[in-house]
Design a protein around this motif. Sequence first.
Motif, PDB file in Angstrom:
ATOM      1  N   THR A  90     -60.921 -25.698   1.006  1.00 36.66           N
ATOM      2  CA  THR A  90     -60.214 -27.021   1.209  1.00 36.66           C
ATOM      3  C   THR A  90     -61.092 -27.772   1.668  1.00 36.66           C
ATOM      4  OG1 THR A  90     -57.917 -25.901   1.109  1.00 36.66           O
ATOM      5  CG2 THR A  90     -58.288 -27.739   2.192  1.00 36.66           C
ATOM      6  N   TRP A 135     -61.194 -31.554   3.586  1.00 38.08           N
ATOM      7  CA  TRP A 135     -60.573 -32.839   4.233  1.00 38.08           C
ATOM      8  C   TRP A 135     -62.013 -34.034   3.634  1.00 38.08           C
ATOM      9  CZ3 TRP A 135     -55.976 -33.557   6.771  1.00 38.08           C
ATOM     10  CH2 TRP A 135     -54.782 -32.488   6.274  1.00 38.08           C
ATOM     11  N   THR A 142     -59.038 -29.055  -3.216  1.00 40.35           N
ATOM     12  CA  THR A 142     -59.531 -27.360  -2.886  1.00 40.35           C
ATOM     13  C   THR A 142     -60.744 -27.781  -4.129  1.00 40.35           C
ATOM     14  OG1 THR A 142     -57.649 -27.063  -4.502  1.00 40.35           O
ATOM     15  CG2 THR A 142     -57.553 -27.088  -2.318  1.00 40.35           C
ATOM     16  N   ILE A 146     -51.515 -35.595   0.792  1.00 46.33           N
ATOM     17  CA  ILE A 146     -51.033 -34.836   2.486  1.00 46.33           C
ATOM     18  C   ILE A 146     -50.864 -36.330   2.766  1.00 46.33           C
ATOM     19  CG2 ILE A 146     -52.590 -35.256   4.694  1.00 46.33           C
ATOM     20  CD1 ILE A 146     -53.036 -32.706   2.703  1.00 46.33           C
ATOM     21  N   GLU A 165     -57.244 -29.107  -7.209  1.00 40.74           N
ATOM     22  CA  GLU A 165     -56.742 -29.647  -7.005  1.00 40.74           C
ATOM     23  C   GLU A 165     -55.981 -30.465  -6.120  1.00 40.74           C
ATOM     24  OE1 GLU A 165     -52.428 -27.249  -6.630  1.00 40.74           O
ATOM     25  OE2 GLU A 165     -53.204 -26.025  -4.847  1.00 40.74           O
ATOM     26  N   THR A 166     -56.036 -31.227  -6.287  1.00 43.20           N
ATOM     27  CA  THR A 166     -55.963 -32.791  -5.331  1.00 43.20           C
ATOM     28  C   THR A 166     -54.226 -32.296  -4.161  1.00 43.20           C
ATOM     29  OG1 THR A 166     -54.131 -33.707  -6.362  1.00 43.20           O
ATOM     30  CG2 THR A 166     -57.066 -33.831  -6.452  1.00 43.20           C
ATOM     31  N   LEU A 167     -54.667 -32.794  -3.048  1.00 45.33           N
ATOM     32  CA  LEU A 167     -52.919 -32.297  -2.258  1.00 45.33           C
ATOM     33  C   LEU A 167     -52.877 -33.727  -1.666  1.00 45.33           C
ATOM     34  CD1 LEU A 167     -54.461 -29.083  -0.273  1.00 45.33           C
ATOM     35  CD2 LEU A 167     -52.927 -29.873  -2.299  1.00 45.33           C
TER      36      LEU A 167
END
Length: 489
Positions: free
Chosen positions: A472, A474, A138, A129, A125-127
């Motif tokens: 995860t 970044w 993720t 942030i 999934e995209t978070l």
Amino acid sequence: MAISTYQMLIDGAWCDAADGARFDSVNPATGDVWSNVPEATAQDVDRAVQAADAALDGPWGQMTATERGKCLRRLGDLLAENSESIGRVETTDTGKMFKETAWQATYIAEYLQFYAGAADKIHGETLPIDKPDMFVFTEREPIGVIAAVVPWNSQMFLSAVKIGPALAAGNTIVLKASEHASAPLLEFGKLVAQAGIPNGVVNIVTGGATCGKALTSHPQVAKIAFTGGPNAARHVVRNSAENFAEVSLELGGKSPFIVFDDANIESAVNGCVAGIFGATGQSCVAGSRLFVHDDIADEFLEKLVHIAQNICIGDPQDDATEMGPLCTQGQIDHIQRQIALAIEQGGQVLTGGKPADLAGLYFEPTIIACPSPEMTILDTELFGPVLTVQRFKSEDQVVAMANDTMHGLAAGIFTRDSARSIRMSKRVKAGIVWVNTYRAISPIAAFGGVKSSGYGREAGMQSVYAYTRPKTVWMNLSDDPIANPFKMR
């Protein structure tokens, strides 16, 4: 009869144990030795784990999820095509009825096909942030080498719910077959290469405690999926500490079968018979504790005893047989000790209570009335065709009685009151609850227990994700250089 000789499957090749040791398997319907299987050493287990570990970075690791799914689908198709021959072997090795083993092999193929379809549905999934220059997502990665340990009683099913999700997620596996009946899984292993699954992805070892300890404590095993008894499970958990492996446990049961006074008696009686005498009671979800409302108890038990006394016991290869033998002499010895103790503690045998008058490991369908809640048999898994009976008067009373156990795998509730069925399903402490049915399964629905019946779940999409680890990621989207936090001002 000629004795069938089997070998283990390691890195795509059939092989004997390093030291040549072997052990016999007995046909429980006749008492005769019918097959001979390798006794794996720690060296053999290490070779299997090394092969599985290497396969993670080989052709299997390079396959797309869709390609893995196609392999699983072919494996399921092959299992369905060979269901009769594998069913015959399983019946010979375990004593389970052929009409059950052949049907199970066909149905289990649907589990593999379910996981085949799930292989390319695993996603991250995209978070959101709160940093505008960062993109964070993720993804799900395979855990690694899976050690799967299965018992003899439903080994094809219990293997499929481990192999299916493990392979769908991209893992490799070393499967330890039960020392009591290894042949069906070795027959299944013959289908692996035909399905296009690369060498080393699926390995099958055979043996007892030495094999099991070597596998569950191996430093390259990333997860242990165990089905069996709580005593062996404690060893597995201790062994897992050596490698910090993840563990899932599907253990025994002492499942309550609760019949209220408004239940359809005919349906409940039939469900009770299937729940405890199906598979000769050799099922972890067997409905082995009957709780029947006092207002209908006499009528219910009269019908139940009549059916039990007329169950056709005999050759599990014969379609007319309704109940076959137990798998091992140890089960009969254990059951007889517990029945003797139950009688000593005030139990009344309503029918059965002794081995059947047949050659082989047969035991009569047995029903025991238990007047005291303190009786040992009420919370001791027998793994045989033995049903305990207790009466109740109220919902609160039966909830307390049903939950008075260290187990918590399954429960059956028979009532026409939908509100009560929902209340009861919430109050009974079990991982699976069946209402007005029993032993229903589907690849879509997860199962597993609570308390001493284990933890973790098998089947369903949840089990696929249980064979993955989230990662995860970044990503800095800015063109600006990262500030040097150590730059002197």
